[in-house]
Design a protein around this motif. Structure first.
Motif, short mmCIF file in Angstrom:
data_model
loop_
_atom_site.label_atom_id
_atom_site.label_comp_id
_atom_site.label_asym_id
_atom_site.label_seq_id
_atom_site.Cartn_x
_atom_site.Cartn_y
_atom_site.Cartn_z
N LEU B 67 1.07 -1.25 0.08
CA LEU B 67 0.01 -0.15 -0.10
C LEU B 67 1.08 1.30 -0.02
O LEU B 67 0.51 2.17 -0.81
CB LEU B 67 -0.91 -0.02 1.01
CG LEU B 67 -1.81 1.29 1.38
CD1 LEU B 67 -2.85 1.54 0.29
CD2 LEU B 67 -2.54 1.24 2.92
N VAL B 68 1.92 1.18 0.97
CA VAL B 68 2.81 2.52 0.96
C VAL B 68 3.59 2.57 -0.31
O VAL B 68 3.73 3.60 -0.74
CB VAL B 68 3.69 2.49 2.21
CG1 VAL B 68 4.50 3.62 2.31
CG2 VAL B 68 2.76 2.17 3.35
N GLN B 69 3.90 1.54 -0.89
CA GLN B 69 4.83 1.61 -2.11
C GLN B 69 3.81 2.28 -3.43
O GLN B 69 4.47 2.74 -4.06
CB GLN B 69 5.26 0.24 -2.51
CG GLN B 69 6.51 -0.36 -1.63
CD GLN B 69 6.62 -2.04 -1.68
OE1 GLN B 69 5.89 -2.42 -2.52
NE2 GLN B 69 7.47 -2.34 -1.00
N PHE B 71 1.48 4.15 -2.79
CA PHE B 71 1.21 5.59 -2.34
C PHE B 71 2.52 6.38 -3.08
O PHE B 71 2.26 7.44 -3.68
CB PHE B 71 1.04 5.97 -0.86
CG PHE B 71 -0.28 5.69 -0.55
CD1 PHE B 71 -1.41 5.82 -1.55
CD2 PHE B 71 -0.50 5.17 0.81
CE1 PHE B 71 -2.64 5.62 -0.85
CE2 PHE B 71 -1.82 5.07 1.28
CZ PHE B 71 -2.97 5.35 0.50
N PHE B 72 3.57 5.90 -2.77
CA PHE B 72 4.72 6.60 -3.14
C PHE B 72 5.05 6.68 -4.71
O PHE B 72 5.22 7.65 -5.12
CB PHE B 72 6.02 5.65 -2.71
CG PHE B 72 7.48 6.43 -2.87
CD1 PHE B 72 7.83 7.44 -2.00
CD2 PHE B 72 8.17 6.21 -3.95
CE1 PHE B 72 8.94 7.91 -2.05
CE2 PHE B 72 9.46 6.74 -4.08
CZ PHE B 72 9.72 7.70 -3.10
N PHE B 75 1.84 8.95 -5.94
CA PHE B 75 1.79 10.64 -5.49
C PHE B 75 3.10 11.19 -5.38
O PHE B 75 3.41 12.19 -5.79
CB PHE B 75 1.15 10.66 -4.09
CG PHE B 75 -0.22 10.11 -3.69
CD1 PHE B 75 -1.24 10.71 -4.66
CD2 PHE B 75 -0.55 9.21 -3.05
CE1 PHE B 75 -2.67 10.37 -4.72
CE2 PHE B 75 -2.02 8.76 -2.99
CZ PHE B 75 -2.96 9.39 -3.86
N SER B 76 4.21 10.38 -5.31
CA SER B 76 5.37 11.15 -5.21
C SER B 76 6.23 11.05 -6.38
O SER B 76 7.02 12.11 -6.84
CB SER B 76 6.49 10.08 -4.36
OG SER B 76 5.84 10.12 -3.05
N MET B 79 6.24 14.01 -8.66
CA MET B 79 6.87 15.38 -8.12
C MET B 79 8.44 15.18 -8.23
O MET B 79 8.91 16.00 -8.40
CB MET B 79 6.40 15.30 -6.74
CG MET B 79 5.04 15.62 -6.55
SD MET B 79 4.44 15.34 -4.87
CE MET B 79 4.74 17.19 -4.56
N ALA B 165 -6.93 1.98 -3.39
CA ALA B 165 -6.20 3.15 -2.65
C ALA B 165 -5.82 4.41 -3.58
O ALA B 165 -5.77 5.42 -3.26
CB ALA B 165 -5.30 2.82 -1.77
#
Lengths: 216, 226
Positions: B67-69, B71-72, B75-76, B79, B165
């Motif tokens: 999940l965090v991967q 998001f990274f 979203f990241s 940028m 997500a």
């Protein structure tokens, strides 16, 4: 270096506590279920084996996130309303417990039958055989896969974000909403925190393994 | 309690979303095989730093939540780099990367099982590295681990709801949005759960059949113990 989002670090600390709480409680539930179902699958009574096999197959085949949604959002319609933490602990515990049961079962089965026979020859009761001969040896075999499973459990706690339980991942998303331009740093830190937590589990299990196999 | 008319209304959109779930599963699975192979071969590189970096990357990806991967990545990355990818593609890359590290462990166990004599024979025959891997080692290392790869197909399938997500409209997200229209959550979530359950039971039944037919009764385990 001026990073304003670092002022929100206490939020992450709160999230960390929730993550640790869910991890700890869910691993207790999972361990109990794994031991019970793993032993039950080796029972000589077909009905007990059947129930345990049903549990393992059902919860290994179900997607954890869907299970979590079902427990938290659908169960209230059957009159069972659970708090966020309870729902999370129950769903994760049930899911990981099913995988753990397979580890317990296969580790016990992997003990050479000679050990079992020697127990009979020494006139030990079935309980003594299991508790004093088989389990201590099986436990040493279980440790490495259980360590991996606990890391899987820790990772899966991030899914409680979906039911808005304020764990690490959830708090990171909150911080991100306030400091949008710092998104990469926030998620990067989050990944590193999870990596550190997993590494702690890994090291702990390595040490435990060394201790439990010292007799070899 | 259980409303069949509502179920009839729900089914078309849920089944359509299930197609997205299956698509993400298969694409993620194929990508994880490619990434797993690259990691497994690179982890045996003769250049020390390459080995260390690959092992560190594999360890890091395995130790952090998908999940965090996601998001990274979602979203990241836009940028940090000039690339912005659609959610579906990001999801597939996330699945492929995450399970590629698991897959590399599976391949590693297969490669380790190839007798050393095969490597020595390749050296003796003066085969190039490329030829050694492609014509000697991999053809022997891969077939025995096919059932384990099949198990990861099921694992990836069960993980696809996580993609919701990052707004991939797969089965769970569709069930959720249907529920938010009618405020009746029991049927959509139960149907979604059943679809996942039945499909993964069918998958695992198929894999067991394949295993028994082509791989004897021997139970293969891979990537479990470190």
């Amino acid at each position: 270096m001026n990073a304003p989002w670092l002022e929100s670090l206490p939020l992450l600390a709160d999230g960390l506590l929730i993550t640790l709480q869910v991890t700890l409680l869910a691993s207790l539930v999972a361990l109990l279920l794994a031991a019970a179902a793993g032993l039950a699958r080796l029972s000589r009574y077909a009905i007990i084996r059947g129930i345990a096999t049903g549990y393992v197959e059902l919860f290994r085949s179900c997607s954890l996130l869907v299970l979590l949604f079902w427990v938290y959002f659908a169960l209230p319609f059957l009159g069972i309303e659970l708090s966020k933490v309870t729902a999370a602990v129950l769903a994760i515990g049930l899911n990981i417990g099913a995988y753990g049961a397979e580890i317990v079962r296969s580790s016990i089965k992997a003990i050479p039958s000679g050990q079992h026979e020697a127990g009979i020859a020494l006139n030990l009761s079935p309980n003594e055989r299991m508790l004093r001969i088989i389990l201590p040896q099986a436990a040493a075999r279980m440790l490495p896969p259980f360590g991996n499973l606990l890391i899987e459990l820790l990772k899966s706690t991030s899914l409680v974000y979906f039911i808005t339980l304020s764990d690490l991942t959830y708090e990171a998303m909150v911080i991100r909403n306030n400091y949008y331009t710092w998104t990469p740093q926030i998620f990067g830190s989050l990944l590193i925190i999870y990596f550190i937590l997993s590494s702690c589990v890994f090291v702990t299990f390595r040490l435990l393994e060394r201790k439990l196999t010292a007799w070899r | 309690m259980w409303n069949w008319d509502y179920v009839n209304d729900l089914l078309p959109s849920l089944l359509k979303a299930f197609g997205v779930t299956l698509g993400a599963t298969i694409a993620g699975f194929l990508l994880s095989i490619v990434i797993g192979l690259v990691f497994a071969v690179a982890a045996r590189s003769s250049i020390g730093p390459v080995r260390w970096i690959v092992r560190a990357v594999v360890e890091f990806i395995r130790s952090t939540p998908l999940l965090v991967q996601l998001f990274f990545l979602y979203f990241s990355l836009p940028m940090l780099t000039p690339f912005a990818m659609p959610a579906f593609i990001t999801g597939i890359i996330g699945l492929g990367l995450h399970y590629g590290t698991y897959m590399s462990e599976v391949f590693r166990s297969g490669i380790d099982a190839v007798p050393t004599g095969q490597w020595e024979a390749s050296t003796a025959l003066h085969l190039s590295k490329r030829k050694t891997w492609l014509s000697v080692i991999l053809p022997q290392a891969l077939p025995p681990v096919i059932p384990v790869m099949g198990n990861y197909l099921i694992v990836i399938f069960k993980e696809t709801p996580t993609l919701s997500a990052i707004t991939v409209v797969e089965l769970l997200l569709t069930a959720k949005s249907e529920a938010s229209i009618t405020y009746r959550v029991f049927e959509p979530y139960t149907l979604a759960g059943l679809l996942f359950l039945v499909t993964s039971l069918l998958f695992s039944f198929g894999i067991r059949l394949l295993e028994r037919r082509y791989f004897g009764t021997k139970q293969l385990t891979g990537g479990g113990k470190r």
